[in-house]
Scaffold this active site. Structure first.
Site, PDB file in Angstrom:
ATOM      1  N   THR A 177      31.449  77.262 104.453  1.00 13.34           N
ATOM      2  CA  THR A 177      30.694  76.736 105.515  1.00 13.34           C
ATOM      3  C   THR A 177      29.947  77.594 106.461  1.00 13.34           C
ATOM      4  O   THR A 177      28.960  77.108 106.936  1.00 13.34           O
ATOM      5  CB  THR A 177      31.909  76.055 106.534  1.00 13.34           C
ATOM      6  OG1 THR A 177      32.489  75.061 105.690  1.00 13.34           O
ATOM      7  CG2 THR A 177      31.263  75.277 107.556  1.00 13.34           C
ATOM      8  N   LYS A 195      34.777  72.276 105.999  1.00 13.72           N
ATOM      9  CA  LYS A 195      35.835  73.002 105.924  1.00 13.72           C
ATOM     10  C   LYS A 195      36.166  73.679 104.466  1.00 13.72           C
ATOM     11  O   LYS A 195      37.194  74.015 103.885  1.00 13.72           O
ATOM     12  CB  LYS A 195      37.303  71.941 105.982  1.00 13.72           C
ATOM     13  CG  LYS A 195      37.241  71.285 107.165  1.00 13.72           C
ATOM     14  CD  LYS A 195      38.504  70.562 107.394  1.00 13.72           C
ATOM     15  CE  LYS A 195      38.531  69.821 108.770  1.00 13.72           C
ATOM     16  NZ  LYS A 195      38.272  70.390 109.865  1.00 13.72           N
ATOM     17  N   CYS A 196      34.933  74.488 104.047  1.00 19.39           N
ATOM     18  CA  CYS A 196      34.962  75.097 102.848  1.00 19.39           C
ATOM     19  C   CYS A 196      34.644  76.616 103.247  1.00 19.39           C
ATOM     20  O   CYS A 196      34.046  76.959 104.387  1.00 19.39           O
ATOM     21  CB  CYS A 196      33.468  74.524 102.237  1.00 19.39           C
ATOM     22  SG  CYS A 196      33.039  75.472 100.790  1.00 19.39           S
ATOM     23  N   GLY A 197      35.044  77.415 102.349  1.00 18.02           N
ATOM     24  CA  GLY A 197      34.852  78.880 102.622  1.00 18.02           C
ATOM     25  C   GLY A 197      33.473  79.332 102.777  1.00 18.02           C
ATOM     26  O   GLY A 197      32.966  80.380 103.290  1.00 18.02           O
TER      27      GLY A 197
END
Length: 167
Positions: free
Chosen positions: A40, A36-38
């Protein structure tokens, strides 16, 4: 005292120990990943890199971590499902681990040890370590370095040209 990354093991999403000595003679890109990371979307390039170079003795190893913004909150099964369904990941994934702090995984203690030449805490998700065929660290790359970055690709190519060590 551990001399190479091959002296460590990781836990698989299924809870079994996986020795990194299984990768002796291969070039590895060890990446702390998060769903759930930018960053990803780097999974796409990591998978492409893994697929394109695996027949040359290369593997990405993804090690999920929830220490940065709680961006890997899922269970091992949820992480595996997300990676395979969303990004068609076939490279090895470990179970969630810590990359910083008192509970830092032993492999990350080793990777970030000043004696290895690439010291310091992990800054964020998708930080990368390039491991040579002999199990030594060849490079460390910040999270923003895309897997298909020309410098990283050249470093991987150089590492792949090394002669695999004798067993």
């Amino acid at each position: 005292m551990a001399k190479t990354v091959h002296d460590f093991s990781c836990t698989t999403p299924g809870g079994k120990k996986k020795s990194l000595s299984d990768y002796k003679g291969k070039v590895l890109l060890v990446v702390n990943v998060a769903s759930k990371c930018g960053l990803t979307p780097q999974y796409d390039e990591l998978q492409r890199l893994h697929g394109d170079l695996s027949d040359q003795g290369f593997s990405v190893v993804g090690l999920p971590c929830n220490q940065f913004g709680h961006q890997e909150p899922g269970s091992a099964e949820e992480i595996r499902s997300f990676c395979t369904e969303r990004y068609a990941v076939t490279f090895p994934l470990g179970a969630k681990l810590n990359v910083n702090g008192d509970d830092r995984s032993p492999v990350y203690d080793w990777l970030t040890d000043p004696a290895r030449g690439f010291p310091g805490d992990i800054s964020w998700n998708f930080e990368k370590f390039l491991i040579g065929r002999d199990g030594s660290i060849r490079g460390r790359y910040p999270p923003e370095t895309r897997p298909e970055d020309p410098v990283l690709l050249q470093d991987i190519s150089d590492a792949l040209e090394e002669t695999p060590p004798e067993n």
